[in-house]
Design a protein around this motif. Structure first.
Motif, mmCIF file in Angstrom:
data_model
loop_
_atom_site.group_PDB
_atom_site.id
_atom_site.type_symbol
_atom_site.label_atom_id
_atom_site.label_comp_id
_atom_site.label_asym_id
_atom_site.label_seq_id
_atom_site.Cartn_x
_atom_site.Cartn_y
_atom_site.Cartn_z
ATOM 1 N N GLN A 64 42.128 -11.554 -34.686
ATOM 2 C CA GLN A 64 42.883 -13.140 -34.220
ATOM 3 C C GLN A 64 41.012 -13.426 -33.563
ATOM 4 N N SER B 218 44.756 -14.877 -37.922
ATOM 5 C CA SER B 218 44.514 -14.290 -37.664
ATOM 6 C C SER B 218 43.640 -13.655 -39.205
ATOM 7 N N ARG C 269 40.835 -4.639 -33.454
ATOM 8 C CA ARG C 269 42.083 -4.612 -33.806
ATOM 9 C C ARG C 269 43.651 -5.178 -32.794
ATOM 10 N N ASP C 270 43.659 -6.741 -33.616
ATOM 11 C CA ASP C 270 44.647 -7.315 -32.527
ATOM 12 C C ASP C 270 44.001 -7.787 -32.169
#
Length: 125
Positions: free
Chosen positions: A13, A29, A67-68
């Protein structure tokens, strides 16, 4: 010239910090895909430009980092707009810290933020 490319994908994001960013100024995202591409005129004694296992290990570490994540919260983006162009450079900066680069002479990091848009950063090694 030899070339070797390895790619990964992950979701992260960000929000843009430019004046009047429109909807991109809200947290959202992207399904990023990154490809690291080495180039060089010679191979090492094993016939490799770069050991793919070393590239995979570095990509594993970087994928786990991003990631994330909300890119804006990471120190490497502090005070900077987390554009896809900047992300390509930042990713390359961290990548070269993890991979032996004895034989390649160039590294290009290409970062897609969706199916249609990508940016890249190229550097001499």
């Amino acid at each position: 010239m030899y070339r070797l490319s390895v790619s990964r994908d992950f979701v992260a994001q960000h929000f843009l910090t430019v004046p009047d960013p429109g909807p991109e100024g809200e947290v959202h995202s992207h399904h990023f895909e990154v490809a690291v591409r080495f180039a060089g005129p010679d191979l090492n004694e094993y016939g490799y430009l770069v050991d793919i296992d070393a590239v995979d290990a570095a990509l594993d570490d970087l994928e786990a980092r991003y990631r994330d994540a909300l890119l804006n919260d990471l120190p490497e983006f502090e005070g900077a707009n987390p554009s896809v162009e900047r992300f390509a450079r930042v990713f390359g900066d961290r990548f070269v810290e993890h991979v032996p680069t004895d034989h390649p002479t160039r590294l290009t990091v290409r970062m897609w933020e969706d199916e249609d848009a990508w940016a890249s950063h190229e550097r001499a090694l």
